[in-house]
Design an enzyme around this catalytic site. Structure first.
Site, PDB file in Angstrom:
ATOM      1  N   GLY A  13       5.451  15.076 -10.262  1.00  9.87           N
ATOM      2  CA  GLY A  13       6.781  14.971  -9.669  1.00  9.87           C
ATOM      3  C   GLY A  13       6.925  15.629  -8.314  1.00  9.87           C
ATOM      4  O   GLY A  13       8.007  16.084  -7.970  1.00  9.87           O
ATOM      5  N   MET A  91       5.320   5.522 -13.642  1.00 11.19           N
ATOM      6  CA  MET A  91       4.161   4.648 -13.825  1.00 11.19           C
ATOM      7  C   MET A  91       4.345   3.606 -14.942  1.00 11.19           C
ATOM      8  O   MET A  91       3.375   3.158 -15.542  1.00 11.19           O
ATOM      9  CB  MET A  91       2.893   5.484 -14.049  1.00 11.19           C
ATOM     10  N   ASN A 108      11.641   2.696  -4.418  1.00 14.02           N
ATOM     11  CA  ASN A 108      10.340   3.117  -4.955  1.00 14.02           C
ATOM     12  C   ASN A 108       9.480   3.590  -3.800  1.00 14.02           C
ATOM     13  O   ASN A 108       9.606   3.091  -2.681  1.00 14.02           O
ATOM     14  CB  ASN A 108       9.644   1.931  -5.645  1.00 14.02           C
ATOM     15  N   HIS A 110       5.457   3.854  -2.728  1.00 10.11           N
ATOM     16  CA  HIS A 110       4.156   3.300  -3.116  1.00 10.11           C
ATOM     17  C   HIS A 110       3.101   3.808  -2.130  1.00 10.11           C
ATOM     18  O   HIS A 110       3.330   3.782  -0.914  1.00 10.11           O
ATOM     19  CB  HIS A 110       4.217   1.773  -3.102  1.00 10.11           C
ATOM     20  N   LEU A 145       6.619  -6.732  -8.589  1.00 12.87           N
ATOM     21  CA  LEU A 145       6.030  -5.392  -8.516  1.00 12.87           C
ATOM     22  C   LEU A 145       5.633  -5.031  -7.084  1.00 12.87           C
ATOM     23  O   LEU A 145       4.952  -5.803  -6.401  1.00 12.87           O
ATOM     24  CB  LEU A 145       4.783  -5.337  -9.422  1.00 12.87           C
ATOM     25  N   GLU A 175       4.161  11.221   2.052  1.00 13.69           N
ATOM     26  CA  GLU A 175       5.196  10.748   1.127  1.00 13.69           C
ATOM     27  C   GLU A 175       6.356  11.744   1.079  1.00 13.69           C
ATOM     28  O   GLU A 175       7.525  11.363   1.046  1.00 13.69           O
ATOM     29  CB  GLU A 175       4.613  10.559  -0.276  1.00 13.69           C
TER      30      GLU A 175
END
Ligand code: GAR
Length: 201
Positions: A13, A91, A108, A110, A145, A175
């Protein structure tokens, strides 16, 4: 009005932490619940320590019945009244039935420069392909997806980064910069993509 953000994770996380820690002061959003399908996820332990609400729905007892698993999440999620869902290392693939009502309100992150490398093993695939550039993407979640409108990308030059683990670590740092910047804009109603270039390049 301040937006309420539910953050979904399955592991450590670190992206959730970056998001939760960014939502302070004049930020237009606040975390309302941290959700996980993994009871022992490190991110859930951290969220509890911080006094954040948590919701754990273990997918395993549902034995592949995605609809029932998602219905269980949806039922408990409603009590937290989120405006936005941020998937942050969650996931499990979500079915269209779950995603559809959240269209335009679910993000999201990625670990690739989408549309390159949807799915898993993104760092190894970028190295194998001999790519010069790699990075991460925040996008709106659609029924397909790792697809959907791109809200931000952070890029790095692969250079001498030889292993996928080393590359993953570099991308993860990016990120943590990208996702909070995108969420801040998004929560304020601005969908202009955030573009970041790694300062180490
Ligand atoms: C992150 O690298 C995220 O991009 C990736 O999982 C990691 C979670 O790390 N997500 C996916 O691969 C989704 N398809 P974290 O738990 O430390 O945030």
């Amino acid at each position: 009005m301040t937006k309420r953000v539910a953050i979904f994770l399955s592991g450590g996380g670190s992206n959730m932490r970056a998001l939760a820690q960014s939502m302070v002061g004049d930020h237009p959003a606040r975390p309302c619940v941290i959700v996980s399908n993994q009871p022992d996820a490190g991110g859930i332990a951290w969220a509890k320590e911080q006094g954040l609400s948590t919701l754990v729905v273990d997918h395993k007892p549902f034995k592949g019945d995605r609809a029932a698993f998602e219905a269980e999440i949806q039922t408990h999620l409603e009590a937290h009244a989120p405006d936005i869902i941020c998937l942050a290392g969650f996931m499990r693939v979500l079915t269209p039935a779950f995603v559809r009502p959240w269209a335009g309100r679910m993000l999201n992150i990625h670990p690739s420069l989408l549309p390159k490398y949807p799915g898993l093993h993104t760092h190894a695939r970028a190295l194998e392909a001999g790519d010069i550039q790699h990075g991460c993407t925040v996008h709106e979640v659609t029924e397909v997806l790792d697809d959907g409108p791109i809200l931000g990308q952070a890029k790095l030059q692969i250079g001498g980064t030889a292993t996928s683990d080393a590359l993953a670590a570099r991308v993860l740092k990016l990120e943590h910069q990208l996702y909070p910047q995108v969420l801040r804009r998004f929560a304020a109603g601005d969908r202009t993509p955030v573009m970041i270039q790694d300062t180490q390049d």
